[in-house]
Design an enzyme around this catalytic site. Structure first.
Site, PDB file in Angstrom:
ATOM      1  CG  HIS A   1      -1.825   1.194   1.279  1.00 13.86           C
ATOM      2  ND1 HIS A   1      -3.187   1.070   1.404  1.00 13.86           N
ATOM      3  CD2 HIS A   1      -1.598   2.521   1.197  1.00 13.86           C
ATOM      4  CE1 HIS A   1      -3.745   2.266   1.400  1.00 13.86           C
ATOM      5  NE2 HIS A   1      -2.796   3.171   1.281  1.00 13.86           N
TER       6      HIS A   1
ATOM      7  CG  HIS B   1      -0.716   7.221  -0.963  1.00 13.31           C
ATOM      8  ND1 HIS B   1      -1.955   7.379  -1.550  1.00 13.31           N
ATOM      9  CD2 HIS B   1      -0.938   6.552   0.195  1.00 13.31           C
ATOM     10  CE1 HIS B   1      -2.884   6.842  -0.771  1.00 13.31           C
ATOM     11  NE2 HIS B   1      -2.295   6.329   0.298  1.00 13.31           N
ATOM     12  CG  LEU B   2       4.775   5.328  -5.925  1.00 14.89           C
ATOM     13  CD1 LEU B   2       5.000   4.412  -7.137  1.00 14.89           C
ATOM     14  CD2 LEU B   2       6.116   5.695  -5.294  1.00 14.89           C
ATOM     15  NE  ARG B   3       0.956  12.066  -2.281  1.00 16.47           N
ATOM     16  CZ  ARG B   3      -0.039  11.645  -1.539  1.00 16.47           C
ATOM     17  NH1 ARG B   3      -1.042  10.951  -2.063  1.00 16.47           N
ATOM     18  NH2 ARG B   3      -0.078  11.912  -0.251  1.00 16.47           N
TER      19      ARG B   3
ATOM     20  CG  ASN C   1      -4.981   8.757  -3.166  1.00 11.99           C
ATOM     21  OD1 ASN C   1      -3.939   8.240  -3.563  1.00 11.99           O
ATOM     22  ND2 ASN C   1      -5.062   9.352  -1.982  1.00 11.99           N
TER      23      ASN C   1
ATOM     24  CE  LYS D   1      -7.873   2.501  -0.668  1.00 10.69           C
ATOM     25  NZ  LYS D   1      -6.705   2.477   0.164  1.00 10.69           N
TER      26      LYS D   1
ATOM     27  CG  HIS E   1      -9.715   4.683   3.561  1.00 12.56           C
ATOM     28  ND1 HIS E   1      -8.497   5.325   3.664  1.00 12.56           N
ATOM     29  CD2 HIS E   1     -10.452   5.134   4.605  1.00 12.56           C
ATOM     30  CE1 HIS E   1      -8.502   6.119   4.724  1.00 12.56           C
ATOM     31  NE2 HIS E   1      -9.687   6.031   5.298  1.00 12.56           N
TER      32      HIS E   1
ATOM     33  CG  HIS F   1      -4.673   2.316   5.785  1.00 11.75           C
ATOM     34  ND1 HIS F   1      -6.008   2.337   6.089  1.00 11.75           N
ATOM     35  CD2 HIS F   1      -4.552   2.991   4.621  1.00 11.75           C
ATOM     36  CE1 HIS F   1      -6.642   2.995   5.151  1.00 11.75           C
ATOM     37  NE2 HIS F   1      -5.791   3.392   4.244  1.00 11.75           N
TER      38      HIS F   1
ATOM     39  CG  ASP G   1      -1.495   4.909   4.028  1.00  9.46           C
ATOM     40  OD1 ASP G   1      -1.579   5.265   2.835  1.00  9.46           O
ATOM     41  OD2 ASP G   1      -2.292   5.284   4.898  1.00  9.46           O
TER      42      ASP G   1
ATOM     43  CG  HIS H   1       0.360  15.359   2.037  1.00  4.87           C
ATOM     44  ND1 HIS H   1      -0.639  15.666   1.141  1.00  4.87           N
ATOM     45  CD2 HIS H   1      -0.001  14.188   2.602  1.00  4.87           C
ATOM     46  CE1 HIS H   1      -1.561  14.721   1.175  1.00  4.87           C
ATOM     47  NE2 HIS H   1      -1.199  13.799   2.042  1.00  4.87           N
TER      48      HIS H   1
ATOM     49  CB  ALA I   1      -4.717  12.874   6.208  1.00 11.98           C
TER      50      ALA I   1
END
Ligand code: DOR
Ligand code: ZN
Length: 346
Positions: free
Chosen positions: A14, A16-18, A42, A100, A137, A175, A248, A252, A264
């Site tokens: 899990h 987030h690579l943007r 996302n 997802k 989620h 998560h 996760d 940011h 978050a």
């Protein structure tokens, strides 16, 4: 006391690579530790189709450091309008590993998420039929539900009925943060698993308020109580095959977290395996880290286990205060602090 720990190369189930410059900034951290990662969809706009996932995958492959064979495992973002035919396209692609479910409004960039689970019933049925896993989620979004109760409430209102209705569907409860979620997974049917982050193993919710408000400890689902943390530690280190690693890691830019309304997400990719090693060592269960990090995930997803290894060495090193991230910086978990395990560069 061991000074070195060698494991089959782990995967991050899990992440987030943007995109764009941000992707190029964070991907090397993940690629040096993990062979594969399940990439969250996302983005803005979200990755809702196989065609969009194919393009995003190409951008990730292009951003890999020279010589890296890191493999992104793509996911589709379910919306009220996702069709069963899109599930077929995802399965036929060979590179989409799951879909997802973000309840609309639950977290960062979830506005386009599913407003009512009954709207995607045909999609879930097709996923079960085609054997495509569902990543969830797991938080309700109802205003009257306390933010600390949202996961527990989700289990009863949505997850338990969903797991029963779609009995063949493989589900990853992402998560997890509560003792209730641990109990649910332990007593659930085959085909129900959970990922656990480093922050939920290492911190309870007091950390967000230690000496003042600490935005870099804010993620969703939010940190929970000490008994919840203990339950997660027990689960992760128990050897139970349906708990596995999912960081996760969610970068940011600093100013978007240190703000009146901060985003978050906790960034942990720079030291993910080291952070998990610390948690496992405190439990006296370093010998169980490999199952959690490198075996249980591929077994659940029915993918081959990795064949190469990574080695952690016991040595103190200081985490930088920040890493470059797009036009700004990202503050990593444990910024400025000392860690006691370090990945040996191969
Ligand atoms: O803390 C979080 N950050 N939780 C999520 O579910 C999303 C993530 C993000 O994308 O920043
Ligand atoms: Zn996430």
């Amino acid at each position: 006391m061991h000074d070195h720990l060698t494991l089959l190369r782990p995967d991050d189930w899990h992440l987030h690579l943007r995109d764009g410059e941000a992707l190029r900034a964070v991907l090397p951290h993940t690629a040096r530790q993990f062979a594969r990662a399940v990439v969250m969809p996302n983005l803005k706009p979200p990755v809702t189709t196989t065609a969009l996932a194919a393009e995003y995958r190409q951008r990730i492959l292009a951003a890999r450091p020279a010589g890296s064979d890191f493999e992104p495992l793509m996911t589709l973002y379910l919306t009220d309008r996702t069709s069963p035919e899109e599930i077929d396209r995802a399965c036929d692609s060979g590179f989409v590993i799951g879909c997802k479910l973000y309840p609309a409004g639950a977290t960062t960039h979830s506005d386009a998420g599913v407003t009512d689970i009954s709207r995607i019933d045909a999609v879930l049925a097709r996923m079960a039929e085609r054997n495509l896993p569902l990543q969830i989620h797991g938080e309700v979004t109802a205003d009257e539900i306390d933010v600390f109760d949202r996961e527990r409430e989700f289990i009863e209102r949505t997850l338990r009925p969903l797991a029963a209705r779609h009995a063949g569907l493989r589900v990853i409860f992402e998560h997890i943060t509560t003792a209730a979620a641990v109990e649910f997974v332990q007593s659930a049917r085959e085909g129900i698993a959970a990922t656990i982050t480093p922050q939920h193993l290492l911190y309870n919710r007091n950390e967000m308020f230690r000496g003042g408000i600490r935005p870099h400890f804010y993620c969703l689902p939010v940190l929970k109580t000490e008994p919840d943390r203990q339950a997660l530690l027990e689960a992760a280190t128990s050897g139970h095959r349906r708990f596995f690693l999912g960081t996760d890691s969610a970068p940011h830019e600093r100013h978007t977290k240190e703000a009146a309304c901060g985003c978050a997400g906790i960034y942990s990719a720079h030291a993910a395996l080291e952070l998990y090693a610390e948690a496992f060592e405190r439990m006296g269960r370093l010998d169980r880290l490999e199952a959690f990090a490198s075996l249980n995930g591929p077994d659940f997803y029915r993918l081959p286990r990795n064949t190469t290894t990574v080695t952690l060495r016991r040595t103190n090193w200081q985490v930088p205060q920040a890493y470059a991230f797009g036009s700004g910086t990202v503050v990593p978990m444990r910024a400025g602090e000392t860690l006691s395990w370090q990945l040996v560069e191969s």
